[in-house]
Design a protein around this motif. Structure first.
Motif, short mmCIF file in Angstrom:
data_model
loop_
_atom_site.label_atom_id
_atom_site.label_comp_id
_atom_site.label_asym_id
_atom_site.label_seq_id
_atom_site.Cartn_x
_atom_site.Cartn_y
_atom_site.Cartn_z
N SER A 1 27.99 45.21 25.00
CA SER A 1 28.26 46.14 26.18
C SER A 1 28.67 45.39 27.60
N LEU A 2 28.52 44.10 27.69
CA LEU A 2 28.92 43.36 28.87
C LEU A 2 30.39 42.82 28.51
N LYS A 3 30.86 43.06 27.20
CA LYS A 3 32.10 42.60 26.83
C LYS A 3 32.19 41.04 27.13
N CYS A 4 31.31 40.42 26.23
CA CYS A 4 31.11 39.01 26.79
C CYS A 4 31.92 38.22 25.55
N CYS A 5 32.49 37.40 26.01
CA CYS A 5 33.25 36.23 25.13
C CYS A 5 32.74 34.69 25.17
N ILE A 6 32.40 34.28 23.94
CA ILE A 6 31.57 32.94 24.00
C ILE A 6 32.62 32.20 23.68
N ASP A 7 33.05 31.11 24.80
CA ASP A 7 34.09 30.21 24.83
C ASP A 7 33.39 28.78 24.60
N LEU A 8 33.33 28.43 23.32
CA LEU A 8 32.74 27.16 23.02
C LEU A 8 33.53 25.81 23.60
N GLU A 9 34.87 26.08 23.47
CA GLU A 9 35.91 25.15 24.07
C GLU A 9 35.61 24.58 25.46
N GLU A 10 35.37 25.71 26.30
CA GLU A 10 35.31 25.65 27.72
C GLU A 10 33.78 25.61 28.03
N GLY A 11 32.93 26.11 27.23
CA GLY A 11 31.25 25.86 27.58
C GLY A 11 30.96 26.95 28.42
N VAL A 12 31.70 28.27 28.18
CA VAL A 12 31.02 29.32 29.23
C VAL A 12 30.97 30.45 28.32
N LEU A 13 30.14 31.31 28.98
CA LEU A 13 30.09 32.88 28.44
C LEU A 13 30.99 33.55 29.57
N ARG A 14 31.86 34.37 29.23
CA ARG A 14 32.75 35.23 29.99
C ARG A 14 32.21 36.75 29.88
N PHE A 15 31.76 37.33 30.99
CA PHE A 15 31.20 38.56 31.22
C PHE A 15 32.37 39.46 31.52
N LYS A 16 33.27 39.93 30.99
CA LYS A 16 34.49 40.74 31.22
C LYS A 16 34.03 41.71 31.95
N ALA A 17 33.06 42.48 31.61
CA ALA A 17 32.41 43.90 32.45
C ALA A 17 31.97 43.42 33.77
#
Length: 118
Positions: free
Chosen positions: A86-102
């Motif tokens: 629902s938050l359009k989340c992307c788990i970026d393991l290389e950068e070590g971040v959660l991206r919440f596009k929403a």
């Protein structure tokens, strides 16, 4: 959550959010009966109830969500796939971040000292 800092896990294999009974009590949230959870959640054996309208803050943004209450003290709070989607989340393991596009937010995830095997 509810103005307190929680250490949350991310579980893409579990559809709902999960919160332990002790964490629920610590936050002062009220649960509804486990009988109100429906058949959808039967694969999770330790469900004892459900909480609605939890306020979660990701960076500067606050969202409302629900969670199943589980009788598992090893788990404090778990963000499930439903919320991640629902938050359009992307788990970026290389950068070590959660991206919440929403939410247009990017938050640190799995600091180097917490990585499995280290």
């Amino acid at each position: 959550c509810q103005g307190q800092v929680l250490k949350a896990t991310v579980n893409t294999g579990c559809l709902p959010n999960l919160i332990s009974k002790s964490c629920l009590n610590q936050l002062g949230l009220e649960e509804v009966s486990a009988m109100d959870c429906g058949d959808l959640y039967l694969p999770i054996p330790s469900v004892v109830g459900r909480v609605e309208h939890m306020e979660l803050q990701f960076g500067q943004e606050t969202v409302l969500c629900s969670a199943l209450v589980v009788d598992d003290e090893m788990l404090e709070f778990c963000i499930g796939l439903q919320t991640l989607l629902s938050l359009k989340c992307c788990i970026d393991l290389e950068e070590g971040v959660l991206r919440f596009k929403a939410l247009s937010q990017e938050l640190p995830f799995l600091h180097a000292s917490e990585e499995p095997g280290q």
